[in-house]
Design a protein around this motif. Structure first.
Motif, PDB file in Angstrom:
ATOM      1  N   ALA A  31      14.024  17.639  -9.085  1.00  0.00           N
ATOM      2  CA  ALA A  31      12.594  17.355  -9.220  1.00  0.00           C
ATOM      3  C   ALA A  31      12.192  16.119  -8.479  1.00  0.00           C
ATOM      4  O   ALA A  31      11.068  16.284  -7.741  1.00  0.00           O
ATOM      5  N   THR A  32      12.699  14.937  -8.788  1.00  0.00           N
ATOM      6  CA  THR A  32      12.328  13.671  -8.007  1.00  0.00           C
ATOM      7  C   THR A  32      12.215  13.855  -6.555  1.00  0.00           C
ATOM      8  O   THR A  32      11.282  13.398  -5.952  1.00  0.00           O
ATOM      9  N   ILE A  33      13.337  14.476  -5.987  1.00  0.00           N
ATOM     10  CA  ILE A  33      13.215  14.644  -4.521  1.00  0.00           C
ATOM     11  C   ILE A  33      12.344  15.442  -3.988  1.00  0.00           C
ATOM     12  O   ILE A  33      11.641  15.331  -2.889  1.00  0.00           O
ATOM     13  N   ASN A  34      12.356  16.938  -4.748  1.00  0.00           N
ATOM     14  CA  ASN A  34      11.189  17.623  -4.279  1.00  0.00           C
ATOM     15  C   ASN A  34       9.784  16.980  -4.467  1.00  0.00           C
ATOM     16  O   ASN A  34       8.919  17.282  -3.244  1.00  0.00           O
ATOM     17  N   ARG A  35       9.683  16.385  -5.265  1.00  0.00           N
ATOM     18  CA  ARG A  35       8.060  15.747  -5.458  1.00  0.00           C
ATOM     19  C   ARG A  35       8.232  14.511  -4.248  1.00  0.00           C
ATOM     20  O   ARG A  35       7.125  14.589  -3.452  1.00  0.00           O
ATOM     21  N   LEU A  36       9.297  13.811  -3.869  1.00  0.00           N
ATOM     22  CA  LEU A  36       8.968  12.779  -3.048  1.00  0.00           C
ATOM     23  C   LEU A  36       8.810  13.460  -1.612  1.00  0.00           C
ATOM     24  O   LEU A  36       7.894  12.913  -0.703  1.00  0.00           O
ATOM     25  N   LYS A  37       9.664  14.637  -1.271  1.00  0.00           N
ATOM     26  CA  LYS A  37       9.398  15.407  -0.099  1.00  0.00           C
ATOM     27  C   LYS A  37       7.738  15.777   0.174  1.00  0.00           C
ATOM     28  O   LYS A  37       7.393  15.882   1.309  1.00  0.00           O
ATOM     29  N   ASN A  53       0.842  -1.227   0.029  1.00  0.00           N
ATOM     30  CA  ASN A  53      -0.069  -0.115   0.227  1.00  0.00           C
ATOM     31  C   ASN A  53       0.836   1.274  -0.104  1.00  0.00           C
ATOM     32  O   ASN A  53       0.509   2.212  -0.527  1.00  0.00           O
ATOM     33  N   LEU A  54       1.999   1.339   0.731  1.00  0.00           N
ATOM     34  CA  LEU A  54       2.964   2.545   0.891  1.00  0.00           C
ATOM     35  C   LEU A  54       3.480   2.627  -0.547  1.00  0.00           C
ATOM     36  O   LEU A  54       3.521   3.531  -1.219  1.00  0.00           O
ATOM     37  N   PHE A  55       3.647   1.354  -1.406  1.00  0.00           N
ATOM     38  CA  PHE A  55       4.297   1.514  -2.631  1.00  0.00           C
ATOM     39  C   PHE A  55       3.397   2.222  -3.600  1.00  0.00           C
ATOM     40  O   PHE A  55       3.721   3.128  -4.424  1.00  0.00           O
ATOM     41  N   LYS A  56       1.887   1.628  -3.444  1.00  0.00           N
ATOM     42  CA  LYS A  56       0.962   2.457  -4.561  1.00  0.00           C
ATOM     43  C   LYS A  56       0.759   3.899  -4.147  1.00  0.00           C
ATOM     44  O   LYS A  56       0.849   4.464  -5.084  1.00  0.00           O
ATOM     45  N   ARG A  57       1.093   4.200  -2.876  1.00  0.00           N
ATOM     46  CA  ARG A  57       0.878   5.640  -2.781  1.00  0.00           C
ATOM     47  C   ARG A  57       1.883   6.490  -3.160  1.00  0.00           C
ATOM     48  O   ARG A  57       1.946   7.562  -3.741  1.00  0.00           O
ATOM     49  N   PHE A  58       3.298   5.803  -2.959  1.00  0.00           N
ATOM     50  CA  PHE A  58       4.390   6.507  -3.630  1.00  0.00           C
ATOM     51  C   PHE A  58       4.376   6.456  -5.126  1.00  0.00           C
ATOM     52  O   PHE A  58       4.624   7.586  -5.632  1.00  0.00           O
ATOM     53  N   PHE A  59       3.982   5.356  -5.815  1.00  0.00           N
ATOM     54  CA  PHE A  59       3.851   5.279  -7.183  1.00  0.00           C
ATOM     55  C   PHE A  59       2.957   6.336  -7.579  1.00  0.00           C
ATOM     56  O   PHE A  59       3.429   7.002  -8.552  1.00  0.00           O
ATOM     57  N   HIS A  60       1.474   6.421  -7.265  1.00  0.00           N
ATOM     58  CA  HIS A  60       0.833   7.394  -7.847  1.00  0.00           C
ATOM     59  C   HIS A  60       1.242   8.799  -7.415  1.00  0.00           C
ATOM     60  O   HIS A  60       0.859   9.957  -8.338  1.00  0.00           O
ATOM     61  N   GLY A  61       1.703   9.053  -6.226  1.00  0.00           N
ATOM     62  CA  GLY A  61       2.014  10.354  -5.942  1.00  0.00           C
ATOM     63  C   GLY A  61       3.220  10.837  -6.882  1.00  0.00           C
ATOM     64  O   GLY A  61       3.160  12.160  -7.144  1.00  0.00           O
ATOM     65  N   MET A  62       3.954   9.954  -7.084  1.00  0.00           N
ATOM     66  CA  MET A  62       5.149  10.477  -8.011  1.00  0.00           C
ATOM     67  C   MET A  62       4.609  10.632  -9.524  1.00  0.00           C
ATOM     68  O   MET A  62       5.077  11.872  -9.995  1.00  0.00           O
ATOM     69  N   LEU A  63       3.862   9.680  -9.961  1.00  0.00           N
ATOM     70  CA  LEU A  63       3.333  10.012 -11.201  1.00  0.00           C
ATOM     71  C   LEU A  63       2.603  11.145 -11.477  1.00  0.00           C
ATOM     72  O   LEU A  63       2.768  11.869 -12.295  1.00  0.00           O
ATOM     73  N   ALA A  64       1.795  11.611 -10.743  1.00  0.00           N
ATOM     74  CA  ALA A  64       0.931  12.776 -10.699  1.00  0.00           C
ATOM     75  C   ALA A  64       1.720  14.041 -10.599  1.00  0.00           C
ATOM     76  O   ALA A  64       1.714  14.863 -11.229  1.00  0.00           O
ATOM     77  N   GLY A  65       2.949  13.768 -10.052  1.00  0.00           N
ATOM     78  CA  GLY A  65       3.902  14.922  -9.850  1.00  0.00           C
ATOM     79  C   GLY A  65       5.123  14.691 -11.035  1.00  0.00           C
ATOM     80  O   GLY A  65       6.034  15.440 -11.063  1.00  0.00           O
ATOM     81  N   GLY A  66       4.871  13.958 -12.052  1.00  0.00           N
ATOM     82  CA  GLY A  66       5.582  14.180 -13.203  1.00  0.00           C
ATOM     83  C   GLY A  66       6.948  13.230 -13.116  1.00  0.00           C
ATOM     84  O   GLY A  66       7.717  13.511 -13.669  1.00  0.00           O
ATOM     85  N   ILE A  67       6.958  12.103 -12.216  1.00  0.00           N
ATOM     86  CA  ILE A  67       7.998  11.089 -12.045  1.00  0.00           C
ATOM     87  C   ILE A  67       7.495   9.732 -12.192  1.00  0.00           C
ATOM     88  O   ILE A  67       6.547   9.344 -11.574  1.00  0.00           O
TER      89      ILE A  67
END
Ligand SMILES: *Cc1c(COP(=O)(O)O)cnc(C)c1O
Length: 425
Positions: A415-421, A378-392
């Protein structure tokens, strides 16, 4: 996502699941896969005009980045002369030479059209050359979709394999013995019991189809010693790791001399290809020199060979610059990813070899498939979709490696790290 959503609905009417390779369908994470319109450097653009920093890299081949000028120039020059002849060409010899020059154990090469074909062919050589039928593979390693490799172990100790797909005959799957990755003791037990029946051990020297799992010290050396002792072959499946983890592939990085090596992905520069490389007496068992049959209408296709040659020549000619940059960028990326997740007290492991890496959402180091499966889905899903929505753009599955290319830069990493944060994990 409007056009992608519409295309996906249409696609599902005519293509099973709407995709021509299952993991593209976003099954493990849910949602609609963006349909891709174009790609350049480290970025891909979907049909709705959204741009993503790409860590999939077509699942491994795009080590130079998308639409690399040298690869495009080679393709343009080649295509003008026709696309396939079904006859030998000069460039095939050049590619075979270059592979033998760069991959330490390679003395000869047979080109095929995919990684799957390469492992099928390696297995047939191993069986034909040893006169034995059984093989050993590791749980969580992927070697393409041929029958003998679609076998998962029962949990715990090594066991006779059960097919992991309908359509794989049980009698064939029974010849595939499995052990946990990094568990040399389990392999030794299999050899003690069935050593005289085993044609080969096949292994991803860095497991990249359950994230990114490096070999423990002594594991690959132990496989080499055991196979030698029992007269079995050691096959390194370097379809993913070849030219990725080191200029001399994983065998160069770890100093192991396998009998056969399978290649694909990078050696085709983004076009369909595969190869079996290895010791001359083994490769010369193949028809037309020897009795082991293997063939292919489009094998050594001029376009695939041109793209592969351009890629491998660029990697050779700019070895220090490119591999130095890959190492530096990826190290910086995974360090910052780890720090960002630690700051937020998210359980995680970031594992890396060269420019391939994986993020697991678990507290413990991942040494094998059982460990990888402890990653929080579930954490992976949130990570994945959050990153995708942010252009990663990461692979839509917790069991896939991520790749950095030579076209990535600090802007993409930032850009990747900013999105992750900013993710809501
Ligand atoms: C991708 C991959 C394959 C299969 O290659 P295809 O070209 O997809 O058939 C085989 N082995 C490994 C290690 C791979 O990563």
């Amino acid at each position: 996502m409007e056009r992608s959503a519409r295309l996906f609905e249409n696609a599902k009417r005519r293509i099973p699941g709407g995709v021509n390779s299952p993991v593209r369908a976003f099954g493990p994470v849910g949602g609609v896969p963006p349909f891709i319109a174009s790609a350049n450097g480290c970025r891909i653009t979907d049909v709705d005009g959204r741009v993503y920093v790409d860590y999939v890299g077509s699942w491994g081949p795009m080590i130079l980045g998308h639409a690399h000028p040298a690869v495009l120039a080679a393709l343009r020059e080649t295509i003008e002369r026709g696309t396939s002849f079904g006859a030998p060409t000069e460039a095939e010899v050049d590619l075979a030479e270059l592979i033998c020059e760069r991959v330490p154990s390679a003395e000869m090469v047979r080109l095929v059209s995919s990684g799957t074909e390469a492992t099928m062919t390696a297995l047939r050589i191993a069986r034909g050359a040893t006169g034995r039928d059984a093989i050993v593979k590791f749980e969580g390693c992927y070697h393409g979709h041929a029958d003998s490799f679609l076998v998962a172990a029962g949990s715990g100790a090594a066991t006779h394999g059960h097919p992991s797909s309908p359509g794989v005959p049980a009698s064939l799957a029974a010849l595939t013995l499995t052990a946990p990755f990094n568990d040399l003791g389990a392999v030794a037990e299999i050899f003690a019991r069935s050593g005289k029946e085993i044609a080969a051990v096949i292994v991803e020297p860095v497991a990249g189809n359950m994230g990114c799992v490096p070999p423990q010290p002594g594991f690959l050396e132990g496989l080499r010693a055991l196979t030698k002792e029992y007269g079995a072959l050691l096959i390194f499946d370097e379809v993913m790791t070849g030219f990725r983890v080191h200029p001399r592939s994983a065998q160069g990085l770890y100093g192991i001399d396998p009998d056969l090596t399978t290649l694909g992905k990078i050696i085709g520069g983004g076009l369909p290809i595969g190869a079996v490389a290895g010791k001359r007496p083994l490769l010369e068992q193949l028809a037309p020199v020897g009795p082991i049959y293997q063939a292919g209408t489009l094998s050594g296709n001029p376009l695939s060979v041109a793209a592969g040659l351009a890629t491998l020549r660029t990697l050779r000619d700019q070895e220090e610059t490119i591999y130095g940059k890959l190492e530096e960028l990826t190290r910086s990326l995974v360090t910052q990813v780890g720090a960002a997740l630690r700051d937020r007290a998210v359980p995680h492991q970031v594992q890396r070899v060269g420019s391939m890496f994986a993020i697991y959402f678990t507290d413990a180091l991942v040494h094998n498939f059982a460990d990888a499966k402890r990653s929080d889905a579930n954490l992976f899903k949130r990570f994945f979709h959050g990153m995708l929505a942010g252009g990663i753009y990461f692979a839509p599955s917790p069991y896939e490696a991520a790749f950095v290319s030579a076209a990535h830069d600090t802007a993409a990493i930032t850009a990747t790290i900013n999105r992750l944060k900013r993710l809501d994990l």
